[in-house]
Design a protein around this motif. Structure first.
Motif, PDB file in Angstrom:
ATOM      1  N   ILE A 152     -39.360   3.210  88.076  1.00  0.00           N
ATOM      2  CA  ILE A 152     -38.671   3.603  86.847  1.00  0.00           C
ATOM      3  C   ILE A 152     -38.334   2.353  86.050  1.00  0.00           C
ATOM      4  O   ILE A 152     -37.836   1.381  86.594  1.00  0.00           O
ATOM      5  N   LEU A 153     -38.631   2.389  84.748  1.00  0.00           N
ATOM      6  CA  LEU A 153     -38.290   1.276  83.875  1.00  0.00           C
ATOM      7  C   LEU A 153     -37.117   1.659  82.991  1.00  0.00           C
ATOM      8  O   LEU A 153     -36.794   2.835  82.845  1.00  0.00           O
ATOM      9  N   GLN A 154     -36.508   0.659  82.400  1.00  0.00           N
ATOM     10  CA  GLN A 154     -35.386   0.898  81.505  1.00  0.00           C
ATOM     11  C   GLN A 154     -35.770   0.510  80.087  1.00  0.00           C
ATOM     12  O   GLN A 154     -36.240  -0.595  79.832  1.00  0.00           O
ATOM     13  N   HIS A 155     -35.578   1.430  79.170  1.00  0.00           N
ATOM     14  CA  HIS A 155     -35.827   1.172  77.755  1.00  0.00           C
ATOM     15  C   HIS A 155     -34.650   0.377  77.193  1.00  0.00           C
ATOM     16  O   HIS A 155     -33.520   0.540  77.665  1.00  0.00           O
ATOM     17  N   PRO A 156     -34.903  -0.479  76.207  1.00  0.00           N
ATOM     18  CA  PRO A 156     -33.788  -1.249  75.623  1.00  0.00           C
ATOM     19  C   PRO A 156     -32.655  -0.395  75.089  1.00  0.00           C
ATOM     20  O   PRO A 156     -31.523  -0.872  74.972  1.00  0.00           O
ATOM     21  N   ASP A 157     -32.919   0.870  74.770  1.00  0.00           N
ATOM     22  CA  ASP A 157     -31.842   1.708  74.227  1.00  0.00           C
ATOM     23  C   ASP A 157     -30.989   2.343  75.320  1.00  0.00           C
ATOM     24  O   ASP A 157     -30.078   3.126  75.023  1.00  0.00           O
ATOM     25  N   GLY A 158     -31.250   2.024  76.597  1.00  0.00           N
ATOM     26  CA  GLY A 158     -30.410   2.514  77.681  1.00  0.00           C
ATOM     27  C   GLY A 158     -30.943   3.739  78.387  1.00  0.00           C
ATOM     28  O   GLY A 158     -30.369   4.156  79.391  1.00  0.00           O
TER      29      GLY A 158
ATOM     30  N   SER B 277     -44.643   5.669  74.581  1.00  0.00           N
ATOM     31  CA  SER B 277     -45.731   4.800  75.006  1.00  0.00           C
ATOM     32  C   SER B 277     -45.469   3.400  74.482  1.00  0.00           C
ATOM     33  O   SER B 277     -45.045   3.236  73.319  1.00  0.00           O
ATOM     34  N   PRO B 278     -45.697   2.373  75.287  1.00  0.00           N
ATOM     35  CA  PRO B 278     -45.481   1.000  74.812  1.00  0.00           C
ATOM     36  C   PRO B 278     -46.545   0.621  73.789  1.00  0.00           C
ATOM     37  O   PRO B 278     -47.708   1.053  73.909  1.00  0.00           O
TER      38      PRO B 278
ATOM     39  N   TYR C 269     -44.875   7.813  79.106  1.00  0.00           N
ATOM     40  CA  TYR C 269     -43.657   7.859  79.912  1.00  0.00           C
ATOM     41  C   TYR C 269     -42.765   8.995  79.426  1.00  0.00           C
ATOM     42  O   TYR C 269     -42.676   9.253  78.223  1.00  0.00           O
ATOM     43  N   LEU C 270     -42.098   9.640  80.367  1.00  0.00           N
ATOM     44  CA  LEU C 270     -41.033  10.567  80.015  1.00  0.00           C
ATOM     45  C   LEU C 270     -39.782   9.743  79.735  1.00  0.00           C
ATOM     46  O   LEU C 270     -39.417   8.872  80.520  1.00  0.00           O
ATOM     47  N   LYS C 271     -39.133  10.006  78.617  1.00  0.00           N
ATOM     48  CA  LYS C 271     -37.946   9.245  78.224  1.00  0.00           C
ATOM     49  C   LYS C 271     -36.721  10.084  78.562  1.00  0.00           C
ATOM     50  O   LYS C 271     -36.513  11.155  78.013  1.00  0.00           O
TER      51      LYS C 271
ATOM     52  N   THR D 133     -34.312  -6.651  75.732  1.00  0.00           N
ATOM     53  CA  THR D 133     -33.839  -6.314  74.392  1.00  0.00           C
ATOM     54  C   THR D 133     -34.248  -7.340  73.337  1.00  0.00           C
ATOM     55  O   THR D 133     -34.258  -7.043  72.163  1.00  0.00           O
ATOM     56  N   GLU D 134     -34.587  -8.554  73.723  1.00  0.00           N
ATOM     57  CA  GLU D 134     -34.839  -9.595  72.733  1.00  0.00           C
ATOM     58  C   GLU D 134     -36.163  -9.395  72.015  1.00  0.00           C
ATOM     59  O   GLU D 134     -36.258  -9.549  70.818  1.00  0.00           O
ATOM     60  N   ASN D 135     -37.211  -9.060  72.754  1.00  0.00           N
ATOM     61  CA  ASN D 135     -38.520  -8.973  72.130  1.00  0.00           C
ATOM     62  C   ASN D 135     -39.100  -7.568  72.122  1.00  0.00           C
ATOM     63  O   ASN D 135     -40.229  -7.357  71.717  1.00  0.00           O
ATOM     64  N   GLY D 136     -38.298  -6.601  72.591  1.00  0.00           N
ATOM     65  CA  GLY D 136     -38.775  -5.235  72.567  1.00  0.00           C
ATOM     66  C   GLY D 136     -39.720  -4.904  73.688  1.00  0.00           C
ATOM     67  O   GLY D 136     -40.126  -3.771  73.869  1.00  0.00           O
ATOM     68  N   LYS D 137     -40.106  -5.889  74.467  1.00  0.00           N
ATOM     69  CA  LYS D 137     -41.008  -5.643  75.585  1.00  0.00           C
ATOM     70  C   LYS D 137     -40.207  -5.272  76.815  1.00  0.00           C
ATOM     71  O   LYS D 137     -39.077  -5.678  76.986  1.00  0.00           O
ATOM     72  N   ILE D 138     -40.811  -4.517  77.653  1.00  0.00           N
ATOM     73  CA  ILE D 138     -40.148  -4.133  78.891  1.00  0.00           C
ATOM     74  C   ILE D 138     -40.877  -4.800  80.036  1.00  0.00           C
ATOM     75  O   ILE D 138     -42.042  -4.549  80.286  1.00  0.00           O
ATOM     76  N   GLU D 139     -40.156  -5.683  80.713  1.00  0.00           N
ATOM     77  CA  GLU D 139     -40.728  -6.346  81.858  1.00  0.00           C
ATOM     78  C   GLU D 139     -39.880  -5.992  83.065  1.00  0.00           C
ATOM     79  O   GLU D 139     -38.679  -5.949  82.988  1.00  0.00           O
ATOM     80  N   ALA D 140     -40.505  -5.766  84.169  1.00  0.00           N
ATOM     81  CA  ALA D 140     -39.734  -5.417  85.363  1.00  0.00           C
ATOM     82  C   ALA D 140     -40.488  -5.823  86.603  1.00  0.00           C
ATOM     83  O   ALA D 140     -41.700  -5.759  86.654  1.00  0.00           O
ATOM     84  N   SER D 141     -39.747  -6.315  87.573  1.00  0.00           N
ATOM     85  CA  SER D 141     -40.334  -6.521  88.883  1.00  0.00           C
ATOM     86  C   SER D 141     -39.810  -5.416  89.765  1.00  0.00           C
ATOM     87  O   SER D 141     -38.608  -5.279  89.945  1.00  0.00           O
TER      88      SER D 141
END
Length: 357
Positions: free
Chosen positions: A2-8, A55-56, A64-66, A239-247
């Motif tokens: 599961i990833l987190q969108h910048p909007d929470g 979608s990114p 993705y389901l939001k 949140t800075e660049n709008g990209k979602i990165e996750a390990s």
């Protein structure tokens, strides 16, 4: 993961067909703006809120389901994922799939639920204890009560307030299932979340009227910022660049395996003792206690290091969420979902036994 969108919100990647489209169709049906079906409108209360698909920009073909992040409002969220029902396979499963699912937990039909994982915050050590799906599959009829009770233990005491609130919420979901014959759910889960940290009231040491009535376990107050990573997912400056990165590591669940929150710095402008009204019949499992009779010149300088944790809210207002999740195997029906109802009733019985004993 599961990833987190910048909007929470959180993003759950759509599974391959037919599971992914089926789950998306389920959410679309329940959250249709033109929906007038009272059964589906009530069902929304027990699901995470749905905000459509996303979608990114860099990968427009990834869907993705939001969804609402149910853990977001918690400081130290304790999370448990429990698969509900007597069958973890749907009516269209192949013989091979059925055998595979049954072999994972042969007691599913008898017990009616399976603990997929849990993550519990222990105030005594300021750390999390994590159990994976192998833990849940090791539970038998004789040990399932003690196995689930681990989820409600703070390290100091059993959180009876949380158990009671959880029972009330599961009972509401059971009422919904008893009154509907539209849908049958397979391999779906309940997500339990509660606040692991305790709200404390700060009082001055001179307030003898409060201090003299309490036993206070010793420990160290931690200062500075605390950044926690729930279920091994680390979100990196999205949140800075709008990209979602996750390990992403192995999380306890396919869902809501994510939460990141920074605790504010604790400032100590004056010597203070964090205390809270204790719940009757609560037994603190600690060998080191300080009572008012020990508040002498030798002990007082040490009280700045006292760390006192206690459930701060009455049972009826404990911070608890119980939501239904995972809908890749939901099918239209014209009968009650007896398998899911059986699992809910058994789970309520176990929770009630934990509370009573």
């Amino acid at each position: 993961g599961i990833l987190q969108h910048p909007d929470g919100t959180v993003l759950k990647q759509l599974q391959p067909p037919p599971r992914g489209p089926r789950e998306q169709e389920f959410y679309n049906k329940v959250y249709d703006s033109d929906c007038r079906d009272s059964i589906l409108l009530e069902l929304r209360e027990y699901l995470p809120k749905y905000f459509g698909v996303w979608s990114p920009p860099t990968a427009p073909n990834d869907t993705y389901l939001k969804l609402e992040d149910v853990t977001r409002k918690f400081n130290k969220p304790c999370i448990m994922d429990v698969k509900i029902g007597q069958k973890s396979y749907d009516p269209y499963a192949s013989a091979e799939k059925i055998q595979q699912q049954v072999s994972k937990y042969p007691l599913m039909e008898e017990i009616g639920f399976l603990v997929l994982g849990m993550r519990v915050y222990h105030v005594s050590s300021d750390s999390y204890e994590t159990q994976n799906q192998h833990y849940g599959r090791s539970l038998t009829k004789e040990t399932v009560k003690d196995g689930i009770s681990k989820f409600f233990h703070s390290g100091y005491c059993l959180r009876k307030d949380v158990v009671a609130a959880s029972i009330q919420k599961v009972e509401k979901i059971l009422e919904w299932f008893e009154g509907q014959t539209q849908l049958n759910f397979y391999a779906s889960s309940l997500l339990f979340v509660y606040e692991g940290s305790c709200q404390a009231t700060t009082v001055r040491l001179s307030d003898v009227s409060l201090a003299e009535k309490r036993r206070v376990p010793k420990g160290l107050l931690s200062g500075g910022d605390v950044l926690e990573y729930n279920n091994n997912i680390h979100v990196i400056n999205s949140t800075e660049n709008g990209k979602i990165e996750a390990s992403v590591g192995k999380g306890l669940s396919k869902f809501y395996a994510l939460h990141k929150k920074a605790c504010s710095k604790r400032h100590h402008s004056q010597l203070s003792l964090k205390v809270e009204d204790s719940e009757q019949d609560n037994v603190w499992k600690t060998s080191t206690c300080i009572t008012q009779e020990h508040l002498n010149g030798n002990v007082l300088p040490q009280l700045e290091k006292v760390f006192y944790h206690m459930p701060a809210e009455p049972k009826e207002s404990a911070k608890v969420e119980v939501r239904m999740i995972d809908f890749a195997h939901v099918f239209p029906s014209n009968t009650k979902d007896e398998g899911y109802i059986y699992g809910l009733k058994n789970l309520i019985t176990v929770l009630q036994n934990i509370l009573d004993n």
